[in-house]
Each structure stands twice: as structure tokens, then as C-alpha cells.
Write a protein that holds these residues in place. Structure first.
Motif, short mmCIF file in Angstrom:
data_model
loop_
_atom_site.label_atom_id
_atom_site.label_comp_id
_atom_site.label_asym_id
_atom_site.label_seq_id
_atom_site.Cartn_x
_atom_site.Cartn_y
_atom_site.Cartn_z
N ALA A 246 -27.00 23.17 -12.58
CA ALA A 246 -26.59 23.04 -13.98
C ALA A 246 -27.75 23.40 -14.91
CB ALA A 246 -26.10 21.62 -14.26
N VAL B 211 -24.45 14.66 -16.47
CA VAL B 211 -23.03 14.36 -16.66
C VAL B 211 -22.19 15.27 -15.76
CG1 VAL B 211 -21.13 14.49 -18.32
CG2 VAL B 211 -23.34 13.51 -19.02
N ARG B 212 -22.53 16.56 -15.78
CA ARG B 212 -21.78 17.53 -14.98
C ARG B 212 -21.88 17.20 -13.49
NH1 ARG B 212 -17.71 20.24 -14.65
NH2 ARG B 212 -17.75 22.42 -14.05
N GLU C 199 -19.70 14.24 -12.68
CA GLU C 199 -18.30 14.66 -12.74
C GLU C 199 -17.87 15.31 -11.42
OE1 GLU C 199 -17.83 16.13 -17.19
OE2 GLU C 199 -17.54 17.75 -15.75
N LEU C 200 -18.69 16.28 -11.00
CA LEU C 200 -18.32 17.04 -9.80
C LEU C 200 -18.40 16.18 -8.55
CD1 LEU C 200 -19.95 20.40 -10.81
CD2 LEU C 200 -17.56 20.09 -10.22
N LEU D 162 -15.18 14.31 -8.53
CA LEU D 162 -14.03 15.16 -8.22
C LEU D 162 -13.98 15.53 -6.76
CD1 LEU D 162 -14.13 17.57 -11.28
CD2 LEU D 162 -12.49 15.77 -10.85
N VAL E 111 -21.09 22.87 -6.01
CA VAL E 111 -22.20 23.60 -6.63
C VAL E 111 -21.69 24.92 -7.22
CG1 VAL E 111 -24.32 24.87 -6.11
CG2 VAL E 111 -24.03 22.55 -5.25
N SER E 112 -20.75 25.56 -6.52
CA SER E 112 -20.20 26.83 -7.01
C SER E 112 -19.43 26.64 -8.31
CB SER E 112 -19.24 27.43 -5.98
OG SER E 112 -19.88 27.58 -4.76
N VAL F 276 -20.18 24.41 -10.79
CA VAL F 276 -20.95 23.78 -11.87
C VAL F 276 -20.71 24.51 -13.18
CG1 VAL F 276 -23.29 23.39 -12.72
CG2 VAL F 276 -22.70 22.75 -10.39
N GLY F 277 -20.70 25.83 -13.14
CA GLY F 277 -20.56 26.61 -14.37
C GLY F 277 -19.11 26.85 -14.77
N ALA F 278 -18.16 26.10 -14.19
CA ALA F 278 -16.72 26.30 -14.45
C ALA F 278 -16.38 27.78 -14.40
CB ALA F 278 -16.33 25.69 -15.80
#
Lengths: 280, 335
Positions: free
Chosen positions: B123, B135-136, B139-140, B143, B169-170, B172-174
Motif C-alpha cells: 500500500a 486501514v487498507r 480491511e484486506l 476480507l 496483496v494483489s 491492495v490497489g483495487a
């Protein structure tokens, strides 16, 4: 952050945004983040740093205990103990070993999966290399500090140079470590295996250290070895760090030492990035 | 082209030209990759509309990973053009990398770092601030149900956990486009199903996916369209039912008592105009065009005095499709 979370339906996943979730990072941020990553690994696994100290300490012990009993060679500087004489060389040797570790670190990164990941990210290929170099510098600095403190308190190292000169000497030692670090990072980027890298270090650094002014003044070496030593870049590097720390002649070798190191560093950087860019 | 839900009013990605490319998220035109004399990829063309899954089917060495490498800008093509998320791989690799996620055959995570630290690292590299990155990451982790192992080093993870972290990890950048290169190779069945569910959820949200696999079941379940890659060439493409209809044939599988019976049956069937192939232990597989041919098979066996202990009638599967295509391709290269 533009990421939205899906309603709590299993499995909930973030919705892809047409605009990337994050704005991208500068090269400087990338270097900082990746340096932090390796430093963290070093702190959680301090064995590498401590293990790196064993060799210089052993060499220091062996050299001072064995060679100091053999009587001073004729061209030995006056008023300097053998320990004083040899310590700056041991620091340079340690700098070279630490530089080799930077190359090994890069090889490990390439095996670890992180390099494969970075390739699919908008990250400059040089960022990881620069991070490896900076981590090597930190490791070298810690080791130089520990060895000097140990030598002063336990072994009786008493350099004649002032605090500023001593600091300059340590700084030059770190610059040598930095430049050799890039040479080994370049080797790591091309060879991609740790073993040949360690062999390279053994074949190159070990003989070059002996064929230099590291342990005996060049004038006291056998003539053929003296000839090698007088063109050996390590002689310049060691003479310069020694001149600063001990306040003995040899400071005129500082400029060539810095120039040689700068050239090695620049060539190393370019070669490293080119090697690193090749597909895994 | 299908009933997948698109994300509500997606903004057109910058760089997507209004003309031509439309809403294609992956486009390849005549992409080739040559190593010396080896054609790893031979003029591959494909198009993947937004929010759909393309399954790329092929055995080891068919060129699947090479194609993924080219589309993810890790490798330049020898010739041909490719666009991902509207950007040309040759001109705008950084723009593409900002919009894609890649989960390869081997988990690309930092084994020395914890799962949490891995996510924060990525991130941060994508430009998130410290707080946003944390935060990200959380979140992941949630999920992907990795919260419990978040602080353990990734090197201590099981294969399934590591793959899940890799996928997290793939994402992270949406990313708009997700490349999954044999994502379930080496996973146990429950981890595999778990990963499929995650991918299905992503596609529902509008993610475009290119999935390479050796598992026909996987392509059948996840992919809207399938392209079959063999020796660097796309030898067939279409939906799973289309492929089955065009190439797959119905088969009759005969199980026999002895090895002699097998060869006797084979000879008899050949004599009757069939093209039997040896199946697994003491079975013979006979492709047929119509159901009534079953009677012919039984008659010819009866005439030869061979009795089948078992007779199974099979609808074509993707396996048959793939094997048939592979045989055709092999025949072509030999010719």
C-alpha cells in the motif's frame, strides 16, 4: 482513499476503481519504504549484523596477537602500535564484507518473492537496489562503531588523530563500503545466486587485502608484491583512512581513493539496474 | 455479451480511446514472443471486455505465463500490440501497473515479513500514507480471513494461506484488471474452492480477470470465455458450451476383462469404422457422432466375441475438448 467496501456478502471484496486507489509514490518514498522493510528484517534478525562482527574481531585478535610479537618492519610509522596500524585496515576489510552482504541480500530478495511482486507494481527497479545499498550502509556504520568502541575499550586502540579526523576516517570507510556495495549489488543482480557472489568476494577481496598496505607497509612487502600493492585501490583506501585516524603520512591518497570509489559506485549502479531489469 | 453486473457508472479510465477499444480491458493483437528459434507465443490475439473472465487453458509450456508476463509489462513482446486497461504495454507500463493485480504461480510475498506488514508495504509503495496503508491492510486481512495470522511471518504460512495473502496483496490497489496465473496449482480442494469464491466475488464487483489454468473444471466454473493455448498459439476460443459443441464429441467408454479383450475390441471397432483410443486400465474410448452408433459398437463387439463388463456413455467435457485440440495441434506441427 477511493476504495469502497462491498455490502457484507461473503466474500466481500473492494470494488475496483477506474482511478487507482492510491496516487502512486515517488522514487524517494519507494526507497524509504523498501529500506524500512529491510531494516525491519535486520532488526528482527540481528544475527546477520552480529555474525558479521565475528570475522573482523577474530582477524583483529589474530593479527595483533601474532604479528605484533614479530618485531616492527623497518618502514613502520613511528609511535604507532601494530593494533593502531592495523585497525583502519580491519575496518576497510569489514566494509568490504558488509558490501558483499548487500549483494547477498539482493539475491535473497530475488528468491523471496518480493522482487516478483515489485515487478508488477509501479515501482522503479532502482528503488530496491538503492534500499539494499542504504541498508548496507547502516549495517556498516553499526559495525564500524562497534569495532572501534571494542578496540578502544578492550584492546587499547589509541589513534593519534583528533575526533574530527577519526570521524572523517570512519566516513571514508563507509564510502568505501557504499561503493563496493554497489559492485556487489551489480554482481547479485546479474549472478542471482549467493554462492558465486561469496566466491567472488573470497577471490577478489582476500588477496587484495594482503597485497596492499593493510597489514604491512608497502615498502616492507617483497618487491613484486609491493608493485601490486602500489596500484591496488585498497592501498589508497586504507592509506587514506589510516592517515586520517592515526595522523600519519598518506593523506595524499585520499583523493584517488574517493575518485576510485565514486567510479566503482556509479558503474555499479548502472550495471546493477541493467542486470536487475532482466526478466527473472 | 453476458449478464454480469458492471459497477455503477464507472468513470472511463484515462487513456481509453473512444474509438475502437470500447470497454475492452485486455486486448492483444498478434502478440508473439520469440526466444532464439523458439516461438513461445505465436501471434496471439484476444480481447477481454470489462467485468468478464477469460480462462486461458493450456498445459505446461503452452505459453500461458509468457502471455501473462507480456500483459503485465514484465516482458516486452517480440512483435504485436497489447493494451491493458486502455494503455499500451510498450508505452505506458507504469499506468498499467497502477491498475492491475497479479497473482502468479508462486506466491509473490515477502516471506520475511508478516502478512500485515506485506500489505502495508505494498500500500505504501502504491502511494498510500501510513494511516491509509494500515486501514487498507486491516480491511484486506479481514476480507481474506487472515486476521488471525496477520502478525505471523509469511514464511510460516501454509500454501493455502500464502496464496490467499498473495491474492490480498494483489488487490491492495483495487485493480481493475486481475491476472491469475494458475492461482490454485498445488492447493487443496477446500482452499481451491475458497479462492474461486473470492474471484467470483471480485468479478461481481466489476473486476476483469484473466485466469490461466490447467484445470478444466476451474475454467468451466470461473470463465465467461475460454481460449485454448497450445504451443504458443490460440487453437480455440469461445464459451465452454461453444467449445464443447464444436470440438468435443460424445464418447462410449468400454471396460474389458483382460488385455487380450482390449486389443480384440480395438480391432473389431476399427473394422466397423470407429476410431477407438485406449483409455485408463483396460478401457477403450470410442468417439461417436450419434447415439444410435452405440448399437453398432455392441454389435461389432458381439461379432468378435468380446464382452464388455461395463459400458459408459459420456457427454463431451472440456477435457475432451482440450485433448482433441492438443492432438490436432500436435498433428499440425508434425505435418
Amino acid at each position: 482513499m477511493t476504495t469502497q467496501l462491498a455490502p457484507p456478502l461473503p466474500p466481500a471484496v473492494p470494488r475496483p476503481a477506474a482511478v487507482p486507489a492510491f496516487g502512486g509514490s515517488s522514487l524517494l518514498t519507494q526507497i524509504r519504504v523498501l529500506t524500512g522493510r529491510s531494516l525491519r528484517a535486520m532488526v528482527t534478525d540481528p544475527g546477520i549484523v552480529l555474525f558479521g562482527l565475528i570475522q573482523p574481531v577474530v582477524i583483529l585478535f589474530v593479527l595483533t596477537q601474532v604479528f605484533s610479537k614479530m618485531g616492527m618492519p623497518p618502514h613502520f610509522p613511528d609511535g604507532v602500535s601494530y593494533l593502531d596500524y592495523v585497525l583502519p585496515a580491519v575496518l576497510v576489510d569489514n566494509a568490504a564484507q558488509s558490501a558483499m552482504q548487500s549483494g547477498v541480500g539482493l539475491v535473497e530478495d530475488q528468491k523471496n518473492g518480493i522482487v516478483a511482486r515489485l515487478r508488477s507494481l509501479p515501482v522503479h527497479p532502482g528503488a530496491l537496489l538503492a534500499a539494499r545499498s542504504l541498508v548496507g550502509l547502516v549495517r556498516s556504520a553499526v559495525q564500524v562503531a562497534v569495532i572501534m568502541a571494542l578496540a578502544m575499550t578492550v584492546l587499547g586502540y589509541s589513534p593519534n588523530g583528533g575526533a574530527a579526523e577519526l570521524a572523517l576516517s570512519a566516513g571514508l570507510t563507509l564510502f568505501i563500503s557504499f561503493s563496493l556495495g554497489w559492485a556487489f549489488i551489480a554482481a547479485g543482480a546479474w549472478l542471482r545466486r549467493a554462492e558465486p557472489l561469496q566466491n567472488l568476494a573470497l577471490i577478489v577481496i582476500f588477496p587484495l587485502m594482503f597485497a596492499s598496505s593493510a597489514y604491512v607497509p608497502v615498502a616492507d612487502l617483497p618487491s613484486w608484491l609491493g608493485a601490486v600493492a602500489s596500484v591496488n585501490p585498497l592501498t589508497y583506501a586504507i592509506d587514506a583512512t589510516r592517515a586520517l585516524a592515526l595522523d600519519v603520512p598518506g593523506l595524499d591518497h585520499a583523493i584517488p581513493a574517493v575518485v576510485i570509489c565514486a567510479v566503482i559506485a556509479v558503474v555499479g549502479m548502472i550495471t546493477a539496474v541493467r542486470g536487475f531489469r532482466r526478466p527473472l | 455479451m453476458n449478464g454480469l453486473h458492471l459497477p455503477p457508472a464507472p468513470l472511463p479510465a484515462p487513456g481509453v480511446s473512444a474509438a475502437g477499444s470500447g470497454d475492452l480491458m485486455i486486448e492483444a493483437e498478434g502478440v508473439s514472443k520469440v526466444y532464439g528459434t523458439v516461438h513461445a507465443l505465436d501471434s496471439v490475439s484476444l480481447a477481454v471486455p470489462r467485468g468478464t473472465v477469460l480462462g486461458l487453458l493450456g498445459h505446461n509450456g503452452a505459453g500461458k505465463t509468457t502471455l501473462v508476463d507480456i500483459l503485465t509489462t514484465a516482458l516486452p513482446p517480440t512483435s504485436g500490440r497489447a493494451r491493458v486497461a486502455g494503455y499500451d504495454v510498450a508505452d505506458k507500463p507504469v499506468e498499467i501497473r497502477r491498475r492491475i493485480g497479479l497473482t502468479g504461480q508462486f506466491a509473490s510475498v515477502d516471506a520475511q515479513l508478516s502478512g500485515y506488514d506485506n500489505l502495508v508495504l505494498i500500500a505504501r509503495l502504491l502511494g498510500a500514507g501510513r494511516r491509509a496503508a494500515r486501514v487498507r491492510a486491516r480491511e484486506l486481512l479481514e476480507l481474506f480471513r487472515l486476521t488471525e495470522v496477520a502478525d505471523r511471518r509469511a514464511s510460516s504460512y501454509s500454501g493455502g494461506l500464502r496464496r490467499r495473502l498473495d491474492l490480498a496483496v494483489s488487490l491492495v490497489g483495487a485493480p481493475e484488471v486481475l491476472f491469475l496465473d494458475e492461482p490454485t496449482t498445488g492447493l487443496d480442494p477446500s482452499s481451491r474452492i475458497n479462492l474461486w469464491e473470492i474471484v467470483e466475488g471480485l468479478v461481481e464487483q466489476g473486476t476483469t480477470v484473466l485466469l490461466t489454468t490447467q484445470y478444466l473444471e476451474e475454467a468451466d466454473r470461473l470463465a465467461d470465455r475460454i481460449a485454448v493455448l497450445s504451443a504458443g498459439r490460440v487453437v480455440a476460443a469461445g464459451t465452454a458450451p461453444e467449445l464443447k459443441a464444436t470440438v468435443g464429441r460424445r464418447t462410449v467408454t468400454l471396460t474389458l476383462e483382460t488385455g487380450e479383450d482390449v486389443s480384440a475390441a480395438r480391432t473389431a471397432l476399427r473394422g466397423a469404422g470407429f476410431a477407438p483410443v485406449d483409455g485408463e486400465a483396460r478401457t477403450v474410448v470410442v468417439p461417436i457422432d450419434a447415439t444410435r452408433e452405440i448399437a453398432d459398437i455392441i454389435r461389432s463387439l458381439d461379432q468378435a466375441g468380446v464382452e464388455a463388463s461395463e459400458l459408459n456413455f459420456g457427454e463431451p467435457t472440456l477435457d475432451d475438448v482440450y485433448l482433441t485440440l492438443a492432438e490436432q495441434a500436435a498433428g499440425r506441427t508434425r505435418a
